[in-house]
Write a protein that holds these residues in place. Structure first.
Motif, PDB file in Angstrom:
ATOM      1  N   SER A  62       0.849  -1.195   0.000  1.00 38.32           N
ATOM      2  CA  SER A  62       0.000   0.000   0.000  1.00 38.32           C
ATOM      3  C   SER A  62       0.883   1.241   0.000  1.00 38.32           C
ATOM      4  CB  SER A  62      -0.897   0.006   1.244  1.00 38.32           C
ATOM      5  OG  SER A  62      -1.667   1.185   1.296  1.00 38.32           O
ATOM      6  N   PRO A  63       0.449   2.305  -0.671  1.00 41.90           N
ATOM      7  CA  PRO A  63       1.266   3.521  -0.690  1.00 41.90           C
ATOM      8  C   PRO A  63       1.283   4.275   0.631  1.00 41.90           C
ATOM      9  CG  PRO A  63      -0.799   3.898  -1.849  1.00 41.90           C
ATOM     10  CD  PRO A  63      -0.746   2.426  -1.522  1.00 41.90           C
ATOM     11  N   ARG A  64       0.416   3.907   1.589  1.00 38.83           N
ATOM     12  CA  ARG A  64       0.349   4.614   2.862  1.00 38.83           C
ATOM     13  C   ARG A  64      -0.134   3.662   3.943  1.00 38.83           C
ATOM     14  NH1 ARG A  64      -5.337   7.792   2.706  1.00 38.83           N
ATOM     15  NH2 ARG A  64      -6.388   6.488   1.165  1.00 38.83           N
ATOM     16  N   CYS A  65      -0.192   4.179   5.191  1.00 36.12           N
ATOM     17  CA  CYS A  65      -0.630   3.377   6.323  1.00 36.12           C
ATOM     18  C   CYS A  65      -1.335   4.294   7.316  1.00 36.12           C
ATOM     19  CB  CYS A  65       0.564   2.685   6.976  1.00 36.12           C
ATOM     20  SG  CYS A  65       0.102   1.519   8.276  1.00 36.12           S
ATOM     21  N   PHE A  66      -2.385   3.807   7.952  1.00 40.66           N
ATOM     22  CA  PHE A  66      -3.138   4.623   8.909  1.00 40.66           C
ATOM     23  C   PHE A  66      -2.607   4.500  10.335  1.00 40.66           C
ATOM     24  CE2 PHE A  66      -7.042   4.127   5.984  1.00 40.66           C
ATOM     25  CZ  PHE A  66      -6.735   5.305   5.320  1.00 40.66           C
ATOM     26  N   ASP A  67      -1.686   3.585  10.593  1.00 39.03           N
ATOM     27  CA  ASP A  67      -1.194   3.382  11.956  1.00 39.03           C
ATOM     28  C   ASP A  67       0.287   3.028  11.922  1.00 39.03           C
ATOM     29  OD1 ASP A  67      -0.962   0.321  11.828  1.00 39.03           O
ATOM     30  OD2 ASP A  67      -3.058   0.639  11.293  1.00 39.03           O
ATOM     31  N   ALA A  68       0.866   2.774  13.083  1.00 40.53           N
ATOM     32  CA  ALA A  68       2.306   2.550  13.189  1.00 40.53           C
ATOM     33  C   ALA A  68       2.701   1.095  13.006  1.00 40.53           C
ATOM     34  CB  ALA A  68       2.795   3.039  14.558  1.00 40.53           C
ATOM     35  N   ASP A  69       1.746   0.182  12.816  1.00 36.15           N
ATOM     36  CA  ASP A  69       2.058  -1.241  12.762  1.00 36.15           C
ATOM     37  C   ASP A  69       2.134  -1.787  11.346  1.00 36.15           C
ATOM     38  OD1 ASP A  69       2.451  -1.554  15.394  1.00 36.15           O
ATOM     39  OD2 ASP A  69       0.685  -2.771  15.796  1.00 36.15           O
ATOM     40  N   CYS A  70       2.455  -0.941  10.383  1.00 38.19           N
ATOM     41  CA  CYS A  70       2.742  -1.431   9.046  1.00 38.19           C
ATOM     42  C   CYS A  70       4.221  -1.794   8.958  1.00 38.19           C
ATOM     43  CB  CYS A  70       2.382  -0.380   7.997  1.00 38.19           C
ATOM     44  SG  CYS A  70       0.590  -0.196   7.760  1.00 38.19           S
ATOM     45  N   ALA A  71       4.591  -2.497   7.906  1.00 36.59           N
ATOM     46  CA  ALA A  71       5.975  -2.935   7.734  1.00 36.59           C
ATOM     47  C   ALA A  71       6.609  -2.224   6.549  1.00 36.59           C
ATOM     48  CB  ALA A  71       6.026  -4.444   7.515  1.00 36.59           C
ATOM     49  N   ALA A  72       7.846  -1.835   6.717  1.00 33.27           N
ATOM     50  CA  ALA A  72       8.645  -1.291   5.623  1.00 33.27           C
ATOM     51  C   ALA A  72       9.576  -2.404   5.145  1.00 33.27           C
ATOM     52  CB  ALA A  72       9.439  -0.082   6.092  1.00 33.27           C
ATOM     53  N   PHE A  73       9.420  -2.818   3.869  1.00 34.58           N
ATOM     54  CA  PHE A  73      10.213  -3.931   3.345  1.00 34.58           C
ATOM     55  C   PHE A  73      10.559  -3.659   1.890  1.00 34.58           C
ATOM     56  CE2 PHE A  73      10.394  -8.159   1.273  1.00 34.58           C
ATOM     57  CZ  PHE A  73      11.462  -8.695   1.968  1.00 34.58           C
TER      58      PHE A  73
END
Length: 428
Positions: free
Chosen positions: A65-76
């Protein structure tokens, strides 16, 4: 003698009125929680649940996804991923397809899931033979005195929505097991696993529930093996699907992406959860004392501050223990001593035991331990089957303290949500 009879009549009337008042108070408190849910639905403006972004990604044929609504997304590898299991996103896909990823509506979905869960547990209670009065109080306790109402009220958040979906699927799976609809039970547990991974461990209990009366729990005849395979096959398919999903996202079938979430937030946005992941890891013995204290010991806790310690700052974001917030769970003491109890205790113990070493205990939460919902359905079914079936006089006696404990638990939830709303409004 007439005066004595009159006194006895008035005493009996008082007892009737007393329990009527208790019932009215419990129903009134439950109504307040439903009103709070309705108010939150009306105030929902969308743009808060990252499952909407995952659903949107699915609709566009991708996993990132190009964005995230919270801090629990992953950067990979330069991409952002909503790393949580996929089924809740599939549940939300029609909503996102109609209104887009920023549209409101997750609280409505949470309310619907809450209602379905309630209807399912009522059906389970009927199947177990509970009286109408026992079913009413069992419903009040489970729906409004446990984390079930909390995850519904917070279902505009990704973590809580996943828990709502998982709880609903597990509840229906247990009903299907009782009714010996084994393929359905296995399929629902597979979907629950793809919402909350710990649901995988419920399979042995579902199998135990499905055994015909007087049948051996463990046997190697053709019928028993066929029953086990009917439950296991859909779950194995779900596991294979999850491994494929992980491989397509992160290049390895067992890589869920959770270890990458610590790298996603900016340094100024990190909290103790982020620090734990980065410095200690997802699972560690260091978390045990904290998690045990909050799961079983911690009481209702409002944090105060200011120069005189008179200002309410917030509810404790790590919650209240299940025994303090939902003391009626101690009625599991009345569970029948049989093989199903043994399997249930083992399953619940393993699920709970694993989470006690996890980096999070459910943060953030008020007056609940929401991870308890991963094993509470097991304990709850055993509790209902043991405490509220059998001789009517014994059931009536057991119901009296149960009513008081349930009313107290619902009242605590009302108080916690009121404090949380008041302190949030004051901070804003």
């Amino acid at each position: 003698m007439t005066a004595l009879n009159d006194a006895r009549h008035h005493a009996a009337a008082f007892r009737f009125d007393r329990w009527t008042v208790v019932t009215a108070v419990a129903l009134g408190l439950a109504a307040l929680l439903l009103a709070a849910l309705a108010f939150r639905i009306l105030q929902d403006h969308g743009g808060t649940n990252s499952y909407a972004l995952l659903a949107d990604a699915f609709l566009h044929g991708r996993f990132d996804s190009p964005r995230c609504f919270d801090a629990d997304c992953a950067a990979f590898e330069g991409r952002t991923y909503v790393i949580f299991p996929p089924v809740p996103a599939l549940v939300a896909t029609p909503l996102v397809a109609l209104a887009g990823p920023d549209a409101p509506g997750f609280l409505v979905l949470g309310a619907l899931l809450f209602a379905i869960t309630g209807l399912t547990w009522n059906a389970i209670a009927v199947r177990l033979g509970l009286s109408a009065e026992a079913r009413l109080w069992a419903a009040l306790a489970f729906l409004f005195g446990t984390p079930a109402i909390f995850v519904a009220l917070r279902s505009d958040g990704v973590w809580f929505f996943a828990q709502s979906v998982g709880l609903t699927l597990v509840s229906i799976a247990l009903l299907a097991s009782l009714e010996r609809r084994l393929w359905l039970a296995g399929a629902l547990l597979g979907l629950a696993f793809l919402s909350r991974q710990m649901a995988l461990l419920l399979a042995p209990f579902a199998f135990a529930l499905s055994r015909p009366k007087d049948a051996k729990l463990i046997a190697f005849d053709r019928e028993t093996i066929a029953d086990a395979l009917k439950i296991a096959a859909p779950i194995l398919i779900a596991i294979a699907a999850y491994c494929l999903y992980n491989w397509l996202r992160f290049g390895a079938p067992l890589e869920t992406g959770y270890k990458f979430i610590g790298d996603f937030p900016k340094p100024e946005d990190r909290n103790f959860i982020t620090n734990r992941i980065l410095d200690i890891g997802l699972f560690a013995k260091d978390y045990l004392v904290f998690n045990v204290a909050y799961m079983f010991l911690q009481g209702f806790h409002i944090e105060f501050g200011g120069p005189y310690m008179t200002e309410m700052l917030r509810m404790d974001g790590s919650g209240t223990s299940i025994l303090a917030a939902s003391p009626f769970v101690l009625y599991a003491f009345y569970a029948r001593a049989d093989a199903k109890l043994l399997i249930g205790l083992l399953v619940a113990g393993v699920i709970c035991g694993v989470t006690l070493f996890y980096h999070s205990n459910g943060f953030s939460q008020q007056n609940v331990q929401r991870y308890a919902l991963d094993w509470l359905p097991v304990i709850w079914l055993l509790l209902l089957a043991g405490a509220f079936t059998g001789a009517p006089d014994k059931i009536a006696e057991r119901l009296k303290p149960f009513k008081l404990l349930t009313t107290y638990a619902i009242g605590l939830n009302v108080a916690a949500f009121a404090v949380a709303a008041a302190t949030k409004a004051h901070a804003g």
